[in-house]
Design an enzyme around this catalytic site. Structure first.
Site, PDB file in Angstrom:
ATOM      1  N   LEU A 129     -29.899-142.037 -19.752  1.00  0.00           N
ATOM      2  CA  LEU A 129     -30.745-141.040 -19.087  1.00  0.00           C
ATOM      3  C   LEU A 129     -29.740-139.867 -19.280  1.00  0.00           C
ATOM      4  CD1 LEU A 129     -31.821-142.743 -15.814  1.00  0.00           C
ATOM      5  CD2 LEU A 129     -33.313-141.974 -17.789  1.00  0.00           C
ATOM      6  N   ASP A 130     -30.344-138.557 -19.486  1.00  0.00           N
ATOM      7  CA  ASP A 130     -29.569-137.289 -19.454  1.00  0.00           C
ATOM      8  C   ASP A 130     -28.829-137.089 -18.095  1.00  0.00           C
ATOM      9  OD1 ASP A 130     -30.590-137.101 -21.963  1.00  0.00           O
ATOM     10  OD2 ASP A 130     -32.216-135.631 -21.285  1.00  0.00           O
TER      11      ASP A 130
END
Length: 175
Positions: free
Chosen positions: A98-99
């Site tokens: 996930l960013d």
């Protein structure tokens, strides 16, 4: 089983790192210097730098609600990495990423076989879908990205659907 996989499954290091150690002459199998591609069998004695390594570690699966600001990397020199955030005593790694600016459900494990099964494009793993999770305790609704299902072709993962992981804590609705 290949030697690098055996070493990796004991939790000492990754397969790639094991290959480097084998090439550097740091690994022996049954008292003989190992080479890339060496096959090991149950009962073989594997040593790294003269130290006997143990048996395969128990598989670990962690479902983490990653907060904003945490980076999905195993690189310990990077500040705010997910591994330091979790603080698990054994070697684990995220399944996907996930960013940094995202929050949501991410799985971490020490089982490289399952990670490879999920992430390889040729396995046609179902795409990630957006869902809202409703917490009965706080009455809040928050968006998360979670796999909606996992095919039975992935060994050991037929029970890893989003509803089963979170069933006791949240109601799930797609958006």
């Amino acid at each position: 089983m290949r030697l690098n996989k055996f070493i990796s499954e004991t939790g000492v290091c990754s397969r790639r790192e094991a290959d480097k150690w084998i090439e550097a002459g740091r690994v022996t199998c049954n008292g003989q210097p190992a080479v890339l591609g060496t096959q090991v069998s149950p009962g073989d004695e594997v040593r790294i730098d003269g130290d006997l390594i143990g048996v395969k570690k128990q598989q670990v699966y962690i479902a983490l609600n990653k907060p904003v600001g945490i980076i999905c990397t195993t690189e310990s020199h990077i500040e705010d990495n997910i591994i330091d955030h979790v603080g698990f005593a054994e070697r684990i790694f995220p399944v996907g990423r996930l960013d940094r600016d995202s929050e949501g459900l991410i799985l971490l494990t020490n089982n490289g076989d399952i990670v490879n099964e999920i992430l390889r494009s040729e396995n046609k793993f179902p795409p990630i879908s957006g869902v809202h999770l409703f917490s009965h305790e706080t009455s809040s609704r928050r968006p998360f990205a979670v796999p909606t299902s996992i095919p039975n072709s992935v060994p050991g993962l037929s029970w890893w659907s989003a509803g089963r992981i979170l069933r006791n804590f949240f109601s799930i609705s797609r958006y």
